[in-house]
Structures are given as structure tokens and as C-alpha cells.
Enzyme design. Structure first.
Site, PDB file in Angstrom:
ATOM      1  N   LYS A  92       0.828  -1.206   0.000  1.00 37.06           N
ATOM      2  CA  LYS A  92       0.000   0.000   0.000  1.00 37.06           C
ATOM      3  C   LYS A  92       0.863   1.257   0.000  1.00 37.06           C
ATOM      4  O   LYS A  92       0.622   2.203  -0.750  1.00 37.06           O
ATOM      5  CB  LYS A  92      -0.913  -0.012   1.233  1.00 37.06           C
ATOM      6  CG  LYS A  92      -1.646   1.272   1.486  1.00 37.06           C
ATOM      7  CD  LYS A  92      -2.519   1.647   0.308  1.00 37.06           C
ATOM      8  CE  LYS A  92      -2.848   3.114   0.307  1.00 37.06           C
ATOM      9  NZ  LYS A  92      -4.197   3.428   0.586  1.00 37.06           N
ATOM     10  N   CYS A 108      -3.003  11.188   1.564  1.00 37.35           N
ATOM     11  CA  CYS A 108      -2.420   9.859   1.342  1.00 37.35           C
ATOM     12  C   CYS A 108      -1.078   9.961   0.629  1.00 37.35           C
ATOM     13  O   CYS A 108      -0.046   9.625   1.199  1.00 37.35           O
ATOM     14  CB  CYS A 108      -3.377   9.026   0.501  1.00 37.35           C
ATOM     15  SG  CYS A 108      -5.018   8.970   1.215  1.00 37.35           S
TER      16      CYS A 108
HETATM   17  N1  SAJ Z   1      -1.578  14.721  -9.056  1.00 41.82           N
HETATM   18  C1  SAJ Z   1      -0.725  15.420  -9.909  1.00 41.82           C
HETATM   19  N2  SAJ Z   1      -0.443  14.880 -11.138  1.00 41.82           N
HETATM   20  C2  SAJ Z   1      -0.977  13.694 -11.545  1.00 41.82           C
HETATM   21  C3  SAJ Z   1      -1.834  12.980 -10.678  1.00 41.82           C
HETATM   22  C4  SAJ Z   1      -2.120  13.526  -9.434  1.00 41.82           C
HETATM   23  O1  SAJ Z   1      -0.222  16.505  -9.581  1.00 41.82           O
HETATM   24  O2  SAJ Z   1      -0.680  13.292 -12.681  1.00 41.82           O
HETATM   25  C5  SAJ Z   1      -1.876  15.276  -7.721  1.00 41.82           C
HETATM   26  C6  SAJ Z   1      -3.358  15.590  -7.522  1.00 41.82           C
HETATM   27  O3  SAJ Z   1      -3.662  16.857  -8.043  1.00 41.82           O
HETATM   28  C7  SAJ Z   1      -3.458  15.548  -6.005  1.00 41.82           C
HETATM   29  C8  SAJ Z   1      -2.465  14.452  -5.629  1.00 41.82           C
HETATM   30  O4  SAJ Z   1      -1.625  14.281  -6.743  1.00 41.82           O
HETATM   31  O5  SAJ Z   1      -3.043  16.773  -5.418  1.00 41.82           O
HETATM   32  C9  SAJ Z   1      -3.114  13.112  -5.250  1.00 41.82           C
HETATM   33  O6  SAJ Z   1      -4.213  12.809  -6.115  1.00 41.82           O
HETATM   34  P1  SAJ Z   1      -4.497  11.350  -6.705  1.00 41.82           P
HETATM   35  O7  SAJ Z   1      -5.730  11.439  -7.520  1.00 41.82           O
HETATM   36  O8  SAJ Z   1      -3.291  10.849  -7.384  1.00 41.82           O
HETATM   37  O9  SAJ Z   1      -4.687  10.409  -5.426  1.00 41.82           O
HETATM   38  P2  SAJ Z   1      -5.596  10.467  -4.054  1.00 41.82           P
HETATM   39  O10 SAJ Z   1      -4.708  11.036  -2.975  1.00 41.82           O
HETATM   40  O11 SAJ Z   1      -6.911  11.090  -4.248  1.00 41.82           O
HETATM   41  O12 SAJ Z   1      -5.821   8.870  -3.782  1.00 41.82           O
HETATM   42  C10 SAJ Z   1      -4.691   8.006  -3.692  1.00 41.82           C
HETATM   43  C11 SAJ Z   1      -4.925   6.798  -4.630  1.00 41.82           C
HETATM   44  N3  SAJ Z   1      -3.670   6.081  -4.793  1.00 41.82           N
HETATM   45  C12 SAJ Z   1      -3.156   5.778  -6.012  1.00 41.82           C
HETATM   46  O13 SAJ Z   1      -3.683   6.124  -7.046  1.00 41.82           O
HETATM   47  C13 SAJ Z   1      -1.897   4.957  -6.034  1.00 41.82           C
HETATM   48  C14 SAJ Z   1      -6.027   5.895  -4.058  1.00 41.82           C
HETATM   49  O14 SAJ Z   1      -6.155   4.716  -4.843  1.00 41.82           O
HETATM   50  C15 SAJ Z   1      -5.699   5.510  -2.613  1.00 41.82           C
HETATM   51  O15 SAJ Z   1      -6.708   4.692  -2.038  1.00 41.82           O
HETATM   52  C16 SAJ Z   1      -5.612   6.803  -1.821  1.00 41.82           C
HETATM   53  O16 SAJ Z   1      -4.526   7.586  -2.345  1.00 41.82           O
HETATM   54  C17 SAJ Z   1      -5.374   6.453  -0.359  1.00 41.82           C
HETATM   55  O17 SAJ Z   1      -6.333   6.553   0.440  1.00 41.82           O
HETATM   56  O18 SAJ Z   1      -4.262   6.023  -0.022  1.00 41.82           O
END
Ligand code: SAJ
Length: 416
Positions: free
Chosen positions: A220, A274
Site C-alpha cells: 500500500k 495519502c
Molecule cells: N496529481 C498530480 N499529477 C498527476 C496525478 C495527481 O499533480 O498526474 C496530484 C493531484 O492533483 C493531487 C495528488 O496528486 O493533489 C493526489 O491525487 P491522486 O488522484 O493521485 O490520489 P488520491 O490522494 O486522491 O488517492 C490516492 C490513490 N492512490 C493511487 O492512485 C496509487 C487511491 O487509490 C488511494 O486509495 C488513496 O490515495 C489512499 O487513500 O491512499
């Protein structure tokens, strides 16, 4: 009727516990949700929800109406106990390090210990540092020596089963991902993992993969770290490209045409509770080895300051600059402001006093009072500098004619 029907106690009724509890209830299990928040318990018992997540209201209403879901402040005896409490972090002694705080998991374990019986299954869903599932076993061994013989931990000497099944759902898509995602289950022993698999099979359509508890915990953390490292690469590219006068989004689009390249998108930084946190749990466990994971965190954490400096530099062109900040949430089309780089940048801009800051967040709650918010049209009319911080759909549709006379700082590449 579900032939594997169980009595299940779910401790922690937040973004993970409540959807899981109500999903289990709609599959025929008899579920008791436990939380220390009395208002949340009352809300759920009336069939309503206290958090924002699409379709969760429908699921909870039908679970409560079916009589299979109740909420309470205290646990009861059951067949299975699922722990879905937060794992926050404490700041390290020096530098930006964050140290995981498992006190909520320890407290939840102590709370259920008196209700455990022979044959019960205890499942940890919370994202946790490596070794936490074993720690749950130690606490139970200490409080219930009748159930675990701590001296022979390596042999199968326990009368209860303990496993880790880390949550993986994406906020905004939780209900769908709860059913469709593959799951990893790590048992303290094989029998624990198999028992947990039988329960998850009752609502999960994805594959279920069994391992030991430490590997499941690490998997995880690695999933979120992998995303963080890849976003850091994109953020680093955005700063390099800015220096070299190259459009980073065009560049990434072109590089991604290669069959084995898949670069993520740069932004104003990484937010949420996360991805910006979990990599630190690995760094805390192996500080000398986790060099790239630490650097990625530092690159992503430094991006908001880079954006702020850019806005301040552009604002020197104006006598009394009006700066429009578009978006405050940590990502597109949600209302969640936790650990949001957009919030940090806007707050720092206001505190820096470089001009008039007009912030716009279409998903903000009525209760938001930290600083005034403005309608999108008003910001588009009055701002000299438009700082796009979140790729909300409202901003994607803005008429490009209205942007012509403005200084644009587009951290998400929406108006490229
Ligand atoms: N982000 C970027 N560029 C990208 C993708 C995301 O800057 O290309 C930023 C987003 O804007 C945001 C941050 O990253 O600020 C996180 O967003 P996210 O959509 O990547 O993830 P979370 O935090 O909403 O959810 C994540 C997920 N993990 C993964 O995709 C590996 C989710 O599946 C998990 O369950 C969750 O963390 C958790 O609870 O751990």
C-alpha cells in the site's frame, strides 16, 4: 440470503469505514459501525451521511433501512472486526520528515479486545507503517492472553485470526472502486489471510491476492509512493521546461507517444492525506535507503513555493495587482481541502500582501470562512493575473477570449 452472513463490527466511520460498512450491510451481513464522533453516529443511524462522496448517501440509506447497518459509540461481540481509523503523522525532529502515528489503531485494538472471542477475525484496513498488523497481535496478546499465546508467535498458536487488507479506493469513486478494485490481503498467518479473503469475496469483484501482513502493508505504501515519485518527475520537468522555454504539457504528450513511456501531469504540488504522507512512512522505516522516495517528496513539497515565487515575480509588473486564484481543493472536481497545495499557495499569497487576492472555489462549503471567495465571472473580469491551481471542470470551459489580456499562470495545463 448470503450464506456467509456474519456479524461485523467496523471501527471508524470515515471515508473508508462507512462505505465498507454499508457495502457489507447491503450484501446481507449484520454490521455495527463504531465511531467516537457522536454526531456522526446519530447522522448514520438516521440514514444520512456526514462526509461528501458520490452515491454514498444512497448506499448508507439502503443499508440502514434494511436493518443491517447500525452505528454506535461502543463495540459489541461479533465474528469479524474491521479497523478503518486514521493513521496521521507527527512531524519529525528535524527537516520535513513525518513520523507515522498509529495511536488510533492501538486505541481501536484496545477498544475491541474485551469483545473478542475464539475464532474471530480482526482486519486492519488503515494505511499503516510496516509492522502495524503484528503490533495489533501484540496488543491482543497482552490484553487477551487467553486468545494469543505470544511466546509462540511463529507457530499457529492463536485462537483468533488477524490480517491486513489495505484500502485502495480513490476519493470521488469510492463506491465503484470498493467493488471493482483488486485487493491485497496479508495475514499474520495463512489461515488469517484465507478467512479475510472469504469475507471480501462477498462484495469484491476484483482479484484478491494473499500474502503476509508486512508485504501487504508495504504494498500500500509503495502504491502511493510510486505515484508520488512519478508526479515528482513531472513536476521537476515542469520547472526545467519553464527555464528552457518549452511547453511541458506538449512535451509530455509527445514523450508519452512512446509505447513504454507514461509520464504523469505536473501541478502546483501534491495534496490529499495519502500520497503526500504515506511515502514518509517508508522513509521513516529506512531513512538511509529511501533516497529517491524522500527526494520525490521534497520535489513535490517544494513546488508550491516555486509557484508562489512565480506569481510574486509577475505581479511586480503591476502597481496594484489583482490576482485571481482559481481552485483551492487538492484535486479536480472535489471539495476536499486537506493538505491542498492550492490552499497553501493562496494563503501565502494573501499573507505576502503582494496585491488583492480573489480566490474562487466552485465546490467550497458554505462554512468556509478563512478568506473571502468570489464567483468565477467576477474573478475573470477583475484579475490582472490568473493563477489556475485546480483543473475543475468549471475552469476548463472558460471562454479563451476572456483570458487574452491577462497574465496567465496555469499550473495544470488547462489553458495550454
Ligand atoms: N496529481 C498530480 N499529477 C498527476 C496525478 C495527481 O499533480 O498526474 C496530484 C493531484 O492533483 C493531487 C495528488 O496528486 O493533489 C493526489 O491525487 P491522486 O488522484 O493521485 O490520489 P488520491 O490522494 O486522491 O488517492 C490516492 C490513490 N492512490 C493511487 O492512485 C496509487 C487511491 O487509490 C488511494 O486509495 C488513496 O490515495 C489512499 O487513500 O491512499
Amino acid at each position: 440470503m448470503n450464506k456467509n452472513r456474519q456479524k461485523i463490527v467496523v471501527v471508524g466511520l470515515g471515508y473508508i469505514g462507512l462505505p465498507t460498512a454499508s457495502m457489507l450491510a447491503t450484501k446481507g451481513h449484520q454490521v455495527l459501525g463504531v465511531d467516537i464522533n457522536e454526531a456522526a453516529v446519530n447522522t448514520i443511524n438516521s440514514g444520512k451521511i456526514h462526509i461528501v462522496e458520490p452515491d454514498l448517501d444512497i448506499l448508507v440509506r439502503s443499508a440502514v433501512n434494511s436493518g443491517n447497518l447500525r452505528a454506535s459509540l461502543v463495540p459489541e461481540e461479533a465474528d469479524t472486526f474491521i479497523l478503518a481509523v486514521p493513521t496521521p503523522f507527527k512531524s519529525g525532529k528535524e527537516g520535513p520528515e513525518k513520523i507515522p502515528d498509529i495511536s488510533f489503531i492501538e486505541a481501536a485494538t484496545r477498544a475491541i479486545a474485551p469483545f473478542l472471542r475464539e475464532g474471530n477475525l480482526v482486519i486492519l484496513e488503515s494505511t499503516s507503517p510496516v509492522g502495524t498488523t503484528e503490533r495489533i497481535g501484540e496488543i491482543i496478546a497482552e490484553l487477551r492472553p487467553d486468545l494469543i499465546n505470544a511466546k509462540c508467535k511463529t507457530q499457529h498458536s492463536t485462537l483468533i485470526f488477524i490480517a491486513h487488507c489495505p484500502e485502495r479506493v480513490l476519493p470521488g469513486h469510492i463506491i465503484r472502486e470498493l467493488v471493482d478494485n483488486d485487493r491485497i490481503i496479508g495475514g499474520l498467518d495463512k489461515a488469517s489471510a484465507e478467512k479475510a479473503r472469504d469475507l471480501y469475496k462477498t462484495f469484491c469483484n476484483g482479484g484478491i491476492f494473499l500474502t503476509d501482513s508486512k508485504t501487504a502493508e508495504m504494498a500500500k505504501l509503495v502504491e502511493n509512493s510510486s505515484r508520488d515519485v512519478n508526479i515528482a518527475f513531472a513536476n521537476e520537468l515542469s520547472m526545467i521546461c519553464d527555464k528552457l522555454g518549452i511547453n511541458v504539457w506538449e512535451l509530455i504528450g509527445l514523450a508519452n507517444k512512446h509505447p513504454r513511456v507514461n509520464i504523469l501531469q505536473p501541478g502546483p504540488g501534491v495534496g490529499g492525506h495519502c500520497i503526500a504522507v504515506d511515502p514518509w512512512f517508508i522513509v521513516a522505516a529506512a531513512p538511509n535507503e529511501a533516497r529517491m522516495i524522500r527526494t520525490a517528496r521534497e520535489v513535490n513539497d517544494a513546488k508550491p513555493t516555486w509557484v508562489l515565487d512565480k506569481v510574486i515575480a509577475k505581479s511586480t509588473r503591476f502597481k496594484n495587482p489583482v490576482i485571481g486564484c482559481l481552485g483551492l481543493a487538492f484535486k479536480a472536481n472535489i471539495d476536499d481541502l486537506r493538505e491542498s497545495p492550492a490552499m497553501c499557495i493562496t494563503r501565502d499569497l494573501i499573507n505576502a500582501g503582494v496585491g488583492r487576492v480573489m480566490a474562487c472555489e466552485p465546490n467550497a462549503h458554505d462554512g468556509f470562512k478563512e478568506f473571502p471567495l468570489f464567483e468565477l465571472g467576477e474573478v475573470l473580469r477583475e484579475a490582472d493575473i490568473l493563477l489556475l491551481l485546480v483543473d475543475h471542470e468549471e475552469f476548463q470551459g472558460v471562454d479563451r477570449e476572456l483570458l487574452k489580456e491577462k497574465v496567465l499562470i496555469d499550473t495544470r495545463g488547462v489553458w495550454r
